[in-house]
Design a protein around this motif. Structure first.
Motif, short mmCIF file in Angstrom:
data_model
loop_
_atom_site.label_atom_id
_atom_site.label_comp_id
_atom_site.label_asym_id
_atom_site.label_seq_id
_atom_site.Cartn_x
_atom_site.Cartn_y
_atom_site.Cartn_z
N LEU A 114 0.83 -1.16 -0.06
CA LEU A 114 0.06 -0.07 0.04
C LEU A 114 0.89 1.30 -0.04
O LEU A 114 0.57 2.34 -0.40
CB LEU A 114 -0.85 0.11 1.19
N TYR A 115 2.28 1.18 0.44
CA TYR A 115 2.95 2.48 0.65
C TYR A 115 3.51 2.74 -0.91
O TYR A 115 3.95 3.89 -1.20
CB TYR A 115 4.28 2.09 1.47
N ASP A 116 3.41 1.67 -1.86
CA ASP A 116 3.46 2.02 -3.22
C ASP A 116 2.31 2.56 -3.87
O ASP A 116 2.47 3.23 -5.06
CB ASP A 116 4.24 0.83 -3.88
N GLU A 117 1.33 2.61 -3.33
CA GLU A 117 0.12 3.16 -3.93
C GLU A 117 -0.16 4.57 -3.44
O GLU A 117 -1.54 4.96 -3.70
CB GLU A 117 -1.01 2.06 -3.90
N GLY A 118 0.63 5.07 -2.63
CA GLY A 118 -0.05 6.60 -2.32
C GLY A 118 -0.29 6.74 -0.68
O GLY A 118 -0.70 7.87 -0.39
N TYR A 119 -0.27 5.69 -0.08
CA TYR A 119 -0.55 5.52 1.56
C TYR A 119 0.91 5.72 2.41
O TYR A 119 2.03 5.17 1.81
CB TYR A 119 -1.18 4.26 1.91
N THR A 120 0.63 6.77 3.28
CA THR A 120 1.96 6.90 3.77
C THR A 120 1.76 6.57 5.47
O THR A 120 2.79 6.49 6.08
CB THR A 120 1.99 8.51 4.19
N SER A 121 0.55 6.47 6.17
CA SER A 121 0.37 6.10 7.33
C SER A 121 -0.96 5.01 7.60
O SER A 121 -2.10 5.27 6.87
CB SER A 121 0.11 7.11 8.20
N LEU A 122 -0.59 3.82 7.80
CA LEU A 122 -1.57 2.82 7.84
C LEU A 122 -2.33 2.54 9.10
O LEU A 122 -1.61 2.57 10.04
CB LEU A 122 -1.17 1.41 7.15
N GLY A 123 -3.85 2.57 9.16
CA GLY A 123 -4.42 2.46 10.31
C GLY A 123 -5.52 1.54 9.97
O GLY A 123 -5.26 0.53 9.44
N SER A 124 -6.70 1.49 10.23
CA SER A 124 -7.81 0.77 10.07
C SER A 124 -8.35 1.02 8.56
O SER A 124 -8.19 1.99 8.03
CB SER A 124 -8.96 0.88 10.89
N THR A 125 -9.31 0.40 8.05
CA THR A 125 -9.78 0.40 7.03
C THR A 125 -10.83 2.03 6.91
O THR A 125 -11.30 2.39 5.96
CB THR A 125 -10.78 -0.60 6.25
N LYS A 126 -11.10 2.22 8.15
CA LYS A 126 -12.09 3.34 8.27
C LYS A 126 -11.38 4.58 8.59
O LYS A 126 -11.87 5.74 8.32
CB LYS A 126 -12.99 3.05 9.51
N ASP A 127 -10.29 4.52 8.66
CA ASP A 127 -9.53 5.81 8.97
C ASP A 127 -8.03 5.90 8.06
O ASP A 127 -7.51 7.08 8.37
CB ASP A 127 -8.98 6.13 10.35
N THR A 128 -7.87 5.39 7.04
CA THR A 128 -6.73 5.09 6.32
C THR A 128 -7.25 5.67 4.85
O THR A 128 -8.11 5.19 4.07
CB THR A 128 -6.04 4.04 6.12
N LYS A 129 -6.53 6.59 4.21
CA LYS A 129 -6.60 6.97 2.84
C LYS A 129 -5.22 7.60 2.30
O LYS A 129 -4.31 7.58 2.97
CB LYS A 129 -7.78 8.17 2.70
N LYS A 130 -5.39 7.41 0.84
CA LYS A 130 -4.23 7.95 0.15
C LYS A 130 -3.79 9.31 0.65
O LYS A 130 -4.71 10.14 0.82
CB LYS A 130 -4.37 7.72 -1.43
N ASN A 131 -2.52 9.70 0.41
CA ASN A 131 -1.92 10.84 0.97
C ASN A 131 -2.13 11.60 -0.14
O ASN A 131 -1.50 11.66 -1.09
CB ASN A 131 -0.82 10.81 1.56
N GLU A 132 -3.07 12.74 -0.11
CA GLU A 132 -3.16 13.84 -1.09
C GLU A 132 -1.83 14.43 -1.69
O GLU A 132 -1.75 15.04 -2.73
CB GLU A 132 -4.21 14.92 -0.78
#
Length: 94
Positions: free
Chosen positions: A49-67
């Motif tokens: 997921l870090y290669d897809e634009g995520y920088t901080s991983l939490g749960s599926t409810k509070d994690t999104k790609k970093n703008e």
């Protein structure tokens, strides 16, 4: 950085309410860029997921790609290691 790491030292006991153990934080003082430099240099495996634009991983409810990693020209996200402003690392958390 991780808000749960505030006040921790390289060696510190577990938090209240947790079983007793010693936390060892060898990279506590590293910058975001230093962590990614090490991971890439040592060819460590990490979550894709870090290669897809995520920088901080939490749960599926509070994690999104970093703008901050969004490429406005292509509409795609750069990998986490491309983040220039380490203060924006947790911008991917709701």
């Amino acid at each position: 950085g991780d808000p749960n790491a505030k006040g921790q030292d390289p060696f510190c006991p577990s938090s209240e309410g947790w079983p007793a153990f010693m936390r060892v934080n060898p990279i506590l003082d590293w910058t975001y860029a230093e962590v990614w430099s090490f991971l890439r240099l040592a060819k460590c495996k990490y979550c894709s997921l870090y290669d897809e634009g995520y920088t901080s991983l939490g749960s599926t409810k509070d994690t999104k790609k970093n703008e901050a990693l969004l490429d406005g020209k292509t509409g795609t996200y750069r990998p986490a290691h491309a983040l220039l402003d380490q203060e924006a690392e947790r911008a991917g958390r709701a």
